[in-house]
Structure formats: C-alpha cells, structure tokens
Write a protein that holds these residues in place. Structure first.
Motif, PDB file in Angstrom:
ATOM      1  N   GLN A 154     -14.384  -1.176  -3.857  1.00 30.05           N
ATOM      2  CA  GLN A 154     -13.621  -1.498  -2.665  1.00 30.05           C
ATOM      3  C   GLN A 154     -12.282  -2.138  -2.994  1.00 30.05           C
ATOM      4  O   GLN A 154     -11.246  -1.789  -2.405  1.00 30.05           O
ATOM      5  CB  GLN A 154     -14.420  -2.428  -1.735  1.00 30.05           C
ATOM      6  N   ALA A 155     -12.273  -3.063  -3.945  1.00 25.75           N
ATOM      7  CA  ALA A 155     -11.034  -3.755  -4.288  1.00 25.75           C
ATOM      8  C   ALA A 155      -9.969  -2.776  -4.774  1.00 25.75           C
ATOM      9  O   ALA A 155      -8.786  -2.882  -4.406  1.00 25.75           O
ATOM     10  CB  ALA A 155     -11.311  -4.825  -5.349  1.00 25.75           C
ATOM     11  N   MET A 156     -10.380  -1.814  -5.600  1.00 25.56           N
ATOM     12  CA  MET A 156      -9.439  -0.817  -6.106  1.00 25.56           C
ATOM     13  C   MET A 156      -8.940   0.083  -4.977  1.00 25.56           C
ATOM     14  O   MET A 156      -7.750   0.434  -4.910  1.00 25.56           O
ATOM     15  CB  MET A 156     -10.102   0.023  -7.203  1.00 25.56           C
ATOM     16  N   GLN A 157      -9.859   0.472  -4.074  1.00 22.50           N
ATOM     17  CA  GLN A 157      -9.464   1.307  -2.938  1.00 22.50           C
ATOM     18  C   GLN A 157      -8.397   0.597  -2.105  1.00 22.50           C
ATOM     19  O   GLN A 157      -7.428   1.202  -1.654  1.00 22.50           O
ATOM     20  CB  GLN A 157     -10.692   1.597  -2.055  1.00 22.50           C
ATOM     21  N   ILE A 158      -8.591  -0.701  -1.901  1.00 21.07           N
ATOM     22  CA  ILE A 158      -7.636  -1.471  -1.096  1.00 21.07           C
ATOM     23  C   ILE A 158      -6.292  -1.574  -1.816  1.00 21.07           C
ATOM     24  O   ILE A 158      -5.228  -1.351  -1.209  1.00 21.07           O
ATOM     25  CB  ILE A 158      -8.210  -2.864  -0.778  1.00 21.07           C
ATOM     26  N   ARG A 159      -6.326  -1.908  -3.110  1.00 23.42           N
ATOM     27  CA  ARG A 159      -5.066  -2.017  -3.867  1.00 23.42           C
ATOM     28  C   ARG A 159      -4.287  -0.705  -3.836  1.00 23.42           C
ATOM     29  O   ARG A 159      -3.067  -0.692  -3.625  1.00 23.42           O
ATOM     30  CB  ARG A 159      -5.344  -2.397  -5.324  1.00 23.42           C
ATOM     31  N   ALA A 160      -4.998   0.392  -4.069  1.00 19.02           N
ATOM     32  CA  ALA A 160      -4.335   1.698  -4.098  1.00 19.02           C
ATOM     33  C   ALA A 160      -3.740   2.046  -2.741  1.00 19.02           C
ATOM     34  O   ALA A 160      -2.595   2.512  -2.647  1.00 19.02           O
ATOM     35  CB  ALA A 160      -5.327   2.776  -4.541  1.00 19.02           C
ATOM     36  N   GLY A 161      -4.502   1.841  -1.687  1.00 21.10           N
ATOM     37  CA  GLY A 161      -4.009   2.152  -0.354  1.00 21.10           C
ATOM     38  C   GLY A 161      -2.806   1.320   0.021  1.00 21.10           C
ATOM     39  O   GLY A 161      -1.819   1.835   0.574  1.00 21.10           O
ATOM     40  N   GLN A 162      -2.848   0.043  -0.295  1.00 23.57           N
ATOM     41  CA  GLN A 162      -1.722  -0.840   0.018  1.00 23.57           C
ATOM     42  C   GLN A 162      -0.479  -0.472  -0.803  1.00 23.57           C
ATOM     43  O   GLN A 162       0.650  -0.576  -0.316  1.00 23.57           O
ATOM     44  CB  GLN A 162      -2.117  -2.294  -0.245  1.00 23.57           C
ATOM     45  N   LYS A 163      -0.681  -0.003  -2.029  1.00 18.08           N
ATOM     46  CA  LYS A 163       0.454   0.399  -2.859  1.00 18.08           C
ATOM     47  C   LYS A 163       1.149   1.630  -2.269  1.00 18.08           C
ATOM     48  O   LYS A 163       2.394   1.685  -2.213  1.00 18.08           O
ATOM     49  CB  LYS A 163      -0.016   0.699  -4.290  1.00 18.08           C
ATOM     50  N   VAL A 164       0.351   2.610  -1.834  1.00 17.20           N
ATOM     51  CA  VAL A 164       0.925   3.816  -1.226  1.00 17.20           C
ATOM     52  C   VAL A 164       1.752   3.445   0.005  1.00 17.20           C
ATOM     53  O   VAL A 164       2.875   3.921   0.197  1.00 17.20           O
ATOM     54  CB  VAL A 164      -0.187   4.816  -0.857  1.00 17.20           C
ATOM     55  N   LYS A 165       1.180   2.601   0.843  1.00 16.45           N
ATOM     56  CA  LYS A 165       1.890   2.174   2.051  1.00 16.45           C
ATOM     57  C   LYS A 165       3.171   1.410   1.696  1.00 16.45           C
ATOM     58  O   LYS A 165       4.206   1.564   2.359  1.00 16.45           O
ATOM     59  CB  LYS A 165       0.988   1.297   2.902  1.00 16.45           C
TER      60      LYS A 165
END
Length: 381
Positions: free
Chosen positions: A192-203
């Motif tokens: 979950q933590a990686m999913q959140i980091r990746a999504g926030q980076k794209v945004k």
C-alpha cells in the motif's frame, strides 16, 4: 565477439489495451510483462518480456506516418479499397496501414504505448520516443501507458517530469487492491505504501492518473479489508480516474487453481455488490471520477464524479440488493449477456422477458446462477 544488432521485423502491436483507449493508435514499446507473476492475470503467462529497440519503435512511428499520408490522399475509403492499397506492401506495412486507417477514423488524437509497463524503458529513451511521436503527429492530444507502481516508485522525480514534458499525459496503474494482505497473496509485488507514493508522484508531475480496482480480489475472507484499505489508499492519492475491473478467474491461472482447491473462496455477484458498496462508502475527500467501463462489471452504470455523485452510485447498488433473489438472477444474466446496461432495465417488460428466455435457454437457475455466470465472464477476459 561483436553484438548482433536486432533485426527490425516490421510494425508491431501487442494483445491488449484499456477499454478507454479504443480510439488510440497502439504503439508497441515493450513486449509482454516484466513482472508477470500476478496470480489472477492470464495475459502474458509463458511469454518472455523484452524491450523493443528504440530505433524499431521510431521506425514504427515513421511507418504509420507514411501510411497515414497515403490514406489521406483518398476520400471515403472502404476496407475493400484498403485491401487494394495494401496489396503490394509487406506484412508489417500492411498492419501499419490498417492501424493508421482505424486511427484516422477516430481523429488521430490519442496513442497508447504497449505492452504492460512501458515505463520500464530508460527515461531518456522514452523521452526520445515521445518527442518523435509528437513531432510526427502534432494533432495528438493524449499519450497513455500502463505502468506498475513498483516501476514508478523507482523512477527519479526529475526523470518523470521529463517524461511528462515530452508528452506522456496519462498513466494507467493496476492498483487492484490497497490491502497489503491481498497484494501479498496475489503476488502483486507492491504494498500500500508504495502504491500511494507512486500515485502521488504521478499526480505531482501533472500526469493524469487512472487507478484500477479489482472488486472480489480479496475473496470472501479479505473482502472487508480489501474494500476499506483500497479506499484508504485512493483517498491519499486522489487519482483522476478510479476504474473498476471485477475479478474473473480464467482457467490456468494460479488463482483459479487456488479456487478449485478450496484455498481461495470466490465471491458471488451479491457479495461483490456489497463489497463495492463498502468501498464507495469509504471514499472520502477526493475528486476522482469513478468509472465501471468493462464488460466484466455487474454495474456498468456506476459512473460519476466524487464526491457529488457518490450517493447516487450507492443507490444503484442498493436497488440491486433490495430486489428479490429471482430478480437479481435475471439482472445478472441480462447484464452478462449484454441485454441490460442498468438495473432499472429489469423494469422494462420486453427486456425482462429476454432475460427470462435466456435463463431457460441456458438452463440457468437460482441454484447454478453463480457457476454459470463464472463461465460467461471467462469469455470476456
């Protein structure tokens, strides 16, 4: 010993693309999937991953551009005309011409980079491909790719900024679940933590983000945590799109074998409906657009802008759940056979009768409906 230069074998296209990319030119940058371990996915099993040489991708772009020029010299082309025009071309050029023709009908304004994770390409190489693509086709409004959260997480922020500046403006990520226990069980290779980091980076770099959620992936035992933790992750990401892709179990996948052996307890449509309701209820503080744009989904009408349309989407599920079991069965069958597009289609006598007749034709009863629905869903994977 000198390294053998890879031979260019002509224009290529891969096997899949998101439904939302139906109008896009499919440009193959990589072949197959570099991870290829997810227990629910049948698409690339047994296929070796490879990066296509950048020069080959650039030649593909040039080939499509050349064929597009040929097609634009003719008006009102039919497929018969296309057969005549392509007769003297080699197989790669023929494929490029047919791809260019389909793209021309849709306006030449969107491109999807294939296959499963184009962002594994070195950033400078991907920038080169994007710049060449944009240079050849100035009319392009959107360039899109699949990407894994694990890959995005590894990309330097400055490199992702360069990729965005070069013209990649939408990424599709298979989140599937935000629950660590589910992600580990299906061998997603992330948490979950990686999913959140990746999504926030794209945004953060200004690329549109489309996150895919797979209702049912947690099975009956992890349904609640799957719904709640997935919503919790998305609440922190706030993607532009949340897209539902209900779990189906095609033969010969690891998860299907786990189901057949009793290790995985698959959910019924009724169970999944309740899970989606729990998921929607837990989405808070975001402005994502939720879409249910896939044939596998029971509720294709679930579409709306959060937070304004949230209660209306929940009401659709409640309408289904509050109906008698016999009516739920008719809707399941009608929806999976393409007869219904919304729950209220049950209230149209002619449409309802078609579902009744289909149940008789296929021998579907209250006792076997879930098994028969499983079989119908496998046709669309």
């Amino acid at each position: 010993m000198p390294r053998v230069k890879p031979v260019y074998n002509g224009f290529e296209q891969g096997p899949i693309r998101p439904p939302s990319e139906a109008a896009s030119l499919l440009l193959r940058v990589t072949r197959n999937c570099p991870w290829n371990r997810c227990t629910f996915c049948p698409v690339y099993k047994g296929a070796k991953f490879s990066l296509r040489p950048v020069e080959h991708v650039l030649r593909d772009i040039d080939t499509v551009a050349a064929q597009l020029q040929v097609l634009q010299q003719h008006q009102n082309l039919t497929y018969r005309d296309l057969d005549q025009l392509s007769r003297e071309l080699d197989s790669g050029e023929q494929m490029a011409m047919y791809a260019a023709y389909a793209w021309l009908q849709e306006g030449v304004n969107a491109v999807f980079l294939q296959d499963a994770n184009s962002l594994v390409v070195r950033p400078n190489d991907l920038v080169r491909i994007l710049e060449h693509l944009r240079g050849c086709f100035p009319s392009i409004e959107r360039v899109t790719s699949y990407a894994r959260s694990q890959t995005i997480d590894r990309i330097k922020f400055t490199d992702l900024q360069k990729i965005a500046a070069a013209g990649l403006n939408r990424i599709h990520v298979g989140l599937e679940s935000g629950a660590d226990e589910v992600l580990q069980r299906v061998q997603k290779g992330t948490d979950q933590a990686m999913q959140i980091r990746a999504g926030q980076k794209v945004k953060a770099v200004g690329i549109e983000l489309s996150e895919y959620v797979m209702p049912g992936l947690g099975g009956r035992d992890l349904s609640a945590v799957h719904a709640e933790e997935t919503a919790a992750a998305l609440n922190l990401i706030n993607p532009d799109f949340i897209r539902l892709r209900t779990l189906a179990l095609p033969n010969h996948t690891d998860l299907c074998e786990q189901w057949q052996s009793g290790q995985f307890i698959k959910m019924t449509d009724h169970d999944v409906a309740r899970e989606i309701r729990r998921f929607l209820t837990a989405l808070e503080g975001i402005s994502s657009r939720l879409q249910s744009d896939h044939i596998l989904n029971l509720f294709q009408e679930l579409e709306g802008q959060l937070p304004d349309d949230k209660l209306g989407m929940i009401a659709v599920i409640d309408d289904f759940l509050q109906r008698p079991a016999a009516e739920q069965m008719l809707y399941q069958v009608g929806r999976r056979l393409g007869m219904f597009s919304r729950v209220t289609d049950l209230d149209v006598p002619e449409m309802r009768q078609r579902a009744v007749m289909a149940c008789h034709r296929y021998g579907i009863t209250m006792e076997n409906v879930d098994t028969r629905i499983d079989e119908l869903m496998k046709r669309f994977i």
